[in-house]
Design a protein around this motif. Structure first.
Motif, PDB file in Angstrom:
ATOM      1  N   THR A  49       0.831  -1.209   0.000  1.00 25.78           N
ATOM      2  CA  THR A  49       0.000   0.000   0.000  1.00 25.78           C
ATOM      3  C   THR A  49       0.866   1.261   0.000  1.00 25.78           C
ATOM      4  OG1 THR A  49      -0.199   0.223   2.427  1.00 25.78           O
ATOM      5  CG2 THR A  49      -1.827  -1.189   1.300  1.00 25.78           C
ATOM      6  N   TYR A  50       2.155   1.106   0.225  1.00 31.91           N
ATOM      7  CA  TYR A  50       3.061   2.250   0.367  1.00 31.91           C
ATOM      8  C   TYR A  50       3.532   2.788  -0.977  1.00 31.91           C
ATOM      9  CZ  TYR A  50       3.674   1.299   5.406  1.00 31.91           C
ATOM     10  OH  TYR A  50       3.495   1.119   6.752  1.00 31.91           O
ATOM     11  N   ASP A  51       3.729   4.092  -1.010  1.00 35.70           N
ATOM     12  CA  ASP A  51       4.378   4.710  -2.163  1.00 35.70           C
ATOM     13  C   ASP A  51       5.880   4.740  -1.878  1.00 35.70           C
ATOM     14  OD1 ASP A  51       4.785   6.796  -0.354  1.00 35.70           O
ATOM     15  OD2 ASP A  51       3.307   8.105  -1.288  1.00 35.70           O
ATOM     16  N   TRP A 125       1.348  -1.119 -10.655  1.00 32.33           N
ATOM     17  CA  TRP A 125       1.635  -0.821  -9.254  1.00 32.33           C
ATOM     18  C   TRP A 125       0.471  -0.078  -8.611  1.00 32.33           C
ATOM     19  CZ3 TRP A 125       5.045  -2.988  -6.251  1.00 32.33           C
ATOM     20  CH2 TRP A 125       6.187  -3.567  -6.808  1.00 32.33           C
ATOM     21  N   LYS A 129      -1.586  -1.440  -5.359  1.00 36.54           N
ATOM     22  CA  LYS A 129      -1.743  -0.659  -4.116  1.00 36.54           C
ATOM     23  C   LYS A 129      -3.204  -0.634  -3.685  1.00 36.54           C
ATOM     24  CE  LYS A 129       2.043   2.641  -4.427  1.00 36.54           C
ATOM     25  NZ  LYS A 129       2.572   2.651  -5.749  1.00 36.54           N
ATOM     26  N   ASP A 133      -4.901  -2.499  -0.365  1.00 36.42           N
ATOM     27  CA  ASP A 133      -5.723  -1.751   0.580  1.00 36.42           C
ATOM     28  C   ASP A 133      -7.095  -2.409   0.762  1.00 36.42           C
ATOM     29  OD1 ASP A 133      -5.712   0.629   2.270  1.00 36.42           O
ATOM     30  OD2 ASP A 133      -7.317   1.337   0.951  1.00 36.42           O
TER      31      ASP A 133
END
Length: 156
Positions: A49-51, A125, A129, A133
């Motif tokens: 979930t991270y950028d 990507w 993400k 989530d």
């Protein structure tokens, strides 16, 4: 690797069939460490979930956040570890297929986009993400904070 392919291809495997390959002593040891396996599984999905800025902040905890992104997930899906989480009822069986499908999607990410420059910009990507989530919400994980319980911080 053969058992992992069977595990992924069969999708709805009975955790007792995986567990039957191990002695009672080994199974007790796996059961004893189930919180670690569960934490690793949830953490591995949280990482997706991270950028890049959030992943970069993980550098003191994770050796190489980009490498760990895949390796954390890969480890979480080792069949006996994955099945131990279900066997001990830390995640409801109804989410098994969702988790396996997520792992399959990650496995299908082309090698050429496993790079920092694509994590925030490439459609694959971005979709991943969102799916990570949604998956965490399904299994009622509200926090997106990486649990450091089993990780040591690297002093720089």
């Amino acid at each position: 690797m053969k058992i992992f392919n069977l595990f992924i291809n069969k999708k709805k495997i009975d955790n007792n069939s995986i567990r039957s390959n191990f002695t009672n002593k080994e199974l007790k040891n796996y059961d004893k460490h189930v919180d670690f396996y569960y934490t690793n599984l949830i953490n591995s999905i949280i990482l997706f979930t991270y950028d890049t800025s959030k992943l970069d902040l993980m550098a003191p905890i994770l050796f190489d956040p980009l490498t760990e992104l895949y390796e954390e997930l890969d480890y979480a899906f080792i069949p006996i570890l994955f099945e131990t989480v279900f066997y001990n009822n830390l995640i409801d069986e109804s989410f098994r297929n969702d988790l396996l499908q997520f792992k399959e999607k990650v496995d299908k990410i082309p090698n050429e986009i496993w790079d920092w420059e694509y994590i925030d910009t490439h459609d694959e990507w971005k979709k991943l993400k969102i799916e990570a989530d949604i998956l965490l919400n399904k299994i009622e994980i509200s926090s997106r904070i990486f649990n450091t319980k089993y990780h040591s911080t690297i002093n720089q």
